[in-house]
Each structure stands twice: as structure tokens, then as C-alpha cells.
Design an enzyme around this catalytic site. Structure first.
Site, PDB file in Angstrom:
ATOM      1  N   ARG A 161       0.913  -1.361   0.125  1.00 37.75           N
ATOM      2  CA  ARG A 161      -0.037   0.061   0.124  1.00 37.75           C
ATOM      3  C   ARG A 161       0.866   1.162   0.009  1.00 37.75           C
ATOM      4  O   ARG A 161       0.613   2.000  -0.771  1.00 37.75           O
ATOM      5  CB  ARG A 161      -1.010  -0.347   1.236  1.00 37.75           C
ATOM      6  CG  ARG A 161      -2.000   1.020   1.231  1.00 37.75           C
ATOM      7  CD  ARG A 161      -2.940   1.093   2.352  1.00 37.75           C
ATOM      8  NE  ARG A 161      -2.538   1.061   3.608  1.00 37.75           N
ATOM      9  CZ  ARG A 161      -3.348   0.847   4.507  1.00 37.75           C
ATOM     10  NH1 ARG A 161      -4.829   0.468   4.437  1.00 37.75           N
ATOM     11  NH2 ARG A 161      -2.828   0.926   5.999  1.00 37.75           N
ATOM     12  N   LYS A 263      -2.819   6.633   1.546  1.00 37.48           N
ATOM     13  CA  LYS A 263      -2.626   7.153   3.069  1.00 37.48           C
ATOM     14  C   LYS A 263      -1.504   8.100   3.228  1.00 37.48           C
ATOM     15  O   LYS A 263      -0.647   8.168   3.630  1.00 37.48           O
ATOM     16  CB  LYS A 263      -1.990   5.659   3.768  1.00 37.48           C
ATOM     17  CG  LYS A 263      -2.539   5.894   5.123  1.00 37.48           C
ATOM     18  CD  LYS A 263      -2.554   4.581   6.013  1.00 37.48           C
ATOM     19  CE  LYS A 263      -2.860   4.580   7.343  1.00 37.48           C
ATOM     20  NZ  LYS A 263      -4.059   4.818   7.882  1.00 37.48           N
TER      21      LYS A 263
HETATM   22  C1  COI Z   1      -4.375   3.398  11.738  1.00 37.43           C
HETATM   23  O1  COI Z   1      -5.484   2.573  12.005  1.00 37.43           O
HETATM   24  O2  COI Z   1      -3.354   2.720  11.692  1.00 37.43           O
HETATM   25  C2  COI Z   1      -4.478   4.463  10.987  1.00 37.43           C
HETATM   26  O3  COI Z   1      -3.565   4.882  10.490  1.00 37.43           O
HETATM   27  C3  COI Z   1      -5.320   5.466  11.570  1.00 37.43           C
HETATM   28  C4  COI Z   1      -5.115   6.549  12.308  1.00 37.43           C
HETATM   29  C5  COI Z   1      -5.732   8.026  12.153  1.00 37.43           C
HETATM   30  C6  COI Z   1      -4.594   6.305  13.508  1.00 37.43           C
END
Ligand code: COI
Length: 417
Positions: A161, A263
Site C-alpha cells: 500500500r 494513506k
Molecule cells: C491506523 O488505523 O493505523 C491509522 O492509520 C489511523 C490513524 C488515524 C490512527
């Protein structure tokens, strides 16, 4: 084979020498040379060394990790840090090491190294600071009940990803193997911060950022891949109790053709406003709708969403505006193996009205039941203050596998010891 410690010039030697640590311990508690992933060309070796310097070999190169913090009692491999494991929550706890790997001007990531966890120094003109050229991942490591073995969950998925996101953001990315080896090295170097079984997990945060200086709008000339970790408990203050969401009708998280499906750090800055407003009104988080029709569910600020109706599980399909969550994908597979029908499709906001259950998935949130959703002033409630039967089943199957409590028939976990 020891040579001088290599520290990247643009990363300061501003090490945190554990002022807040409850106890000191030998930093690498490995009594013998360990080779992770012997089948891989990128073996990582962490050697016990009386001079407190360990070697870390990535991609055939060898660099020395900085291990000059205070060392005292030698430790066994099951030793854990002396903190209040019952109240860790989801906040940063500085740990011992972070992994740093720089990208040269040819776009290749070369030798990486473990450094003491601490601040980094970048140019004020770094691409990540000026133009948001940054990606991150979230992963978790769990300590097994034997206290010794540690499990990673599908690390190759996060690596892939990140590579997909890097392509969208005009960044070079570490190979899948480089990524996975770096994560393994970081977890092993911070082993004492992996919570005891049942007390939480070690959250792993790989970052990829444009750290080279750039003034005109363009991709940065250099990049840094960094992995740090922190022990964590539950993400929401509700713990595993159901969360209360509000459907956002003014702000949008993503647009078709935008970066909502990768992301990138900017996606998370963009949701802070709506999230803050929602929290000030007592909601746990915000549920976003698509920005074109304002009718279809997208995702929550930090996780994906699922609804259950008559034992059929539905979730918004991946089409560029929602994050392709690894927990989302895993839950879909788990649900299908448990005999549920799962649909990835457009899910309308109206379907929330008569859903039997709603739940969220994500690395940080794991599987989180939704207790209520408020939309245009109308509140719909689900369940009796706990998981619904479907989400509870999926939560149990997934977390048992992640924590090593059940056999990993999916071949998703990677064991570190
Ligand atoms: C995750 O779930 O690892 C994320 O990247 C969300 C983050 C906003 C804590």
C-alpha cells in the site's frame, strides 16, 4: 567488523536518552546473532555486543546502530518495560529505537539503520513540510501468550500500500522486502515495549516523506523512510464500547481523482476540522459521505465502515475515495470464511436507518462497534451497548488470529522471536 556509527547527516543526533524511562536495560537483549528471514537477501543481524554497538545489515550493507544509551541489567527475551500496561491508551510513548533509511538521488533506498528514537532534523524547505509529500502506514505487533514470540500482521500488505501511495504522490518507495525487514528490525529492537499478551499491542508507524529541499512546486529531491513504534491500547476513549458517529454534511474527506485512496498525511489533516467539531458535541468521530451525490457512505476519519442487515455484510467499495484498509480487507475474508455474504458496493446513508449492526475497522481501531449514528439531527441506535453478534464474531476470529490465540489458517501472521 565494527566501524564508526553512521548517522545520516540530515538527521540530528538529538537522541532521547530515556529520561522518562522507568528502568534501563540492555538495549539489544539478544544473546546470539539473530538473522531474520534467512531466505531473504536483506537479512538483518542484531548482535549482542559488550561495547553496546550492534550491527544491522540491510541490503547487504552493514551499518552500526547507536546503542550508547545507559545500559544496565541484562535482560531475558521476555522482559517488558516497567510501565502501567493497564492504562496505555492510544498516545505516543517514546521507545528505544527508530529505523531510518534514506533515498539517494537515483530514487533508490539503500542502507538503513536503527537509531535511538528521537527528533529528526529536516530543511525548512523539505517537500513534506511545504507540499505535504508524505505517506504513513499503521501496523501492530502482538506479544503471544508465551511472552516471547511476537506476531506481525500482513506486513507485506502495508508495504504494497505504501508503494501504491508513493506512486500517486510522485515519491520513490522502499521495496516490499526493505519495508518488511525494516519493520521487523524496529520491532525487535523495541521488543520490551511490546505489551504483555492481552494488554494491547505495539503500534508501528512507518513514514515515507520528501525530506529534500524544494522551493518551487515539484517532487522533493530526497526521501526518508522512517519507522517508529509505540505501545498502544484502545484507540477510542470508549474502549471496546460502541462509538457514536455523526454523518458529516458540510466537509468532505476526498474527491474522485484526489488522494483519498492513499494513506497520505494530508488526508488526515483535512478531517481534523470536522472531527474537532464532532468531538466538541460529544461524538466519537465523523462519517463521511461521497462528495458528488452526498448520499453514499465513504469512511470514518480513521477507519472503514461496515453495515450488517439480515446477516449480509456490506461496505463501500474501493474506488479511489476511501482507504483500502488492510483490516477492512481481512475482515471481508474472515467474514466469507465464516459463511457470511459480503458485498462491496455503494451503500446509501439511508441504509443506516434499518441496519442491524454497524461497525468500523482499521489497524488502530481493530473492529469497533457503532452504537449510534446521527444524520440531519436524527439519531439511529444499534445494539445494547456492546458488539452485535456479527461484529463480535468477526472481532473474535480476527483478533485471535492476530494475537496467536488461534491457528493462522490464512497465513497472515509473521512470527518474530
Ligand atoms: C491506523 O488505523 O493505523 C491509522 O492509520 C489511523 C490513524 C488515524 C490512527
Amino acid at each position: 567488523m565494527e566501524r564508526a556509527t553512521t548517522i545520516s547527516p540530515s538527521l540530528s543526533q538529538n537522541y532521547l536518552l530515556c529520561p522518562s524511562r522507568a528502568f534501563t536495560t540492555r538495549l539489544h537483549s539478544f544473546s546470539t546473532t539473530r538473522s531474520l528471514s534467512p531466505s531473504s537477501s536483506s537479512s538483518i543481524k542484531v548482535q549482542h555486543s559488550s561495547s553496546s554497538v550492534s550491527s544491522c545489515s540491510i541490503n547487504g550493507g552493514t551499518s552500526l546502530t547507536r546503542c550508547n544509551a545507559v545500559l544496565s541489567n541484562s535482560s531475558s527475551s521476555t522482559e517488558v518495560a516497567d510501565i502501567d500496561w493497564d492504562n496505555i491508551g492510544f498516545g505516543l510513548k517514546p521507545t528505544d529505537y527508530m529505523y531510518v533509511m534514506k533515498c539517494n538521488l537515483n530514487g533508490e533506498f539503500s542502507e538503513g539503520e536503527l537509531q535511538r528514537f528521537g527528533n529528526i532534523e529536516v530543511s525548512p524547505s523539505a517537500g513534506v513540510l511545504n507540499y505535504g509529500q508524505g505517506l504513513f502506514e499503521g501496523m501492530k505487533a502482538y506479544r503471544k501468550q508465551d511472552g516471547k514470540n511476537i506476531l506481525l500482521f500482513r506486513p507485506q500488505e502495508n508495504a504494497t500500500r505504501m508503494r501504491n501511495g508513493a506512486e500517486r504522490m510522485c515519491m520513490p518507495a522502499p521495496s516490499v522486502d526493505q519495508f518488511v525487514q525494516a519493520v521487523k528490525a524496529t520491532v525487535l529492537a523495541n521488543k520490551r515495549w511490546v505489551p504483555p499478551a492481552g494488554k494491547g499491542s505495539l503500534y508501528i508507524r512507518p513514514l515515507l516523506m520528501g525530506t529534500g529541499a524544494v522551493l518551487g512546486l515539484a517532487p522533493a529531491p530526497e526521501y526518508t523512510f522512517l519507522v517508529y513504534v509505540s505501545p498502544v491500547g484502545n484507540y477510542f476513549k470508549e474502549g471496546v464500547a460502541p462509538i457514536n458517529l455523526i454523518v458529516e454534511s458540510e466537509f468532505h474527506r476526498a474527491t474522485p481523482g484526489g488522494t483519498g485512496g492513499v494513506k497520505t498525511i494530508g488526508n488526515y489533516a483535512a478531517v481534523l476540522k470536522a472531527q474537532s467539531i464532532a468531538k466538541s458535541k460529544g461524538y466519537s468521530d465523523v462519517l463521511y459521505l461521497d462528495c458528488v451525490y452526498k448520499r453514499y457512505l465513504e469512511e470514518v476519519s480513521s477507519c472503514n465502515i461496515f453495515i450488517v442487515k439480515d446477516n449480509v455484510i456490506s461496505t463501500p467499495e474501493i474506488k479511489g475515495t476511501i482507504l483500502p484498509g488492510i483490516t477492512r480487507k481481512s475482515i471481508i475474508d474472515v467474514a466469507r470464511t465464516q459463511g457470511f455474504k459480503v458485498e462491496e458496493r455503494d451503500v446509501t446513508v439511508d441504509e443506516l436507518l434499518d441496519a442491524d449492526e454497524v461497525f468500523c475497522t482499521g489497524t488502530a481501531v481493530v473492529v469497533s462497534p457503532v452504537g449510534s449514528i446521527t444524520h440531519k439531527g436524527k439519531r439511529v441506535s444499534y445494539g445494547e451497548g456492546s458488539f452485535g453478534p456479527v461484529s463480535e464474531k468477526l472481532y473474535t476470529v480476527l483478533t485471535s488470529l492476530q494475537m496467536g490465540l488461534s491457528e493462522d489458517n490464512m497465513n497472515w501472521t509473521v512470527n518474530l522471536s
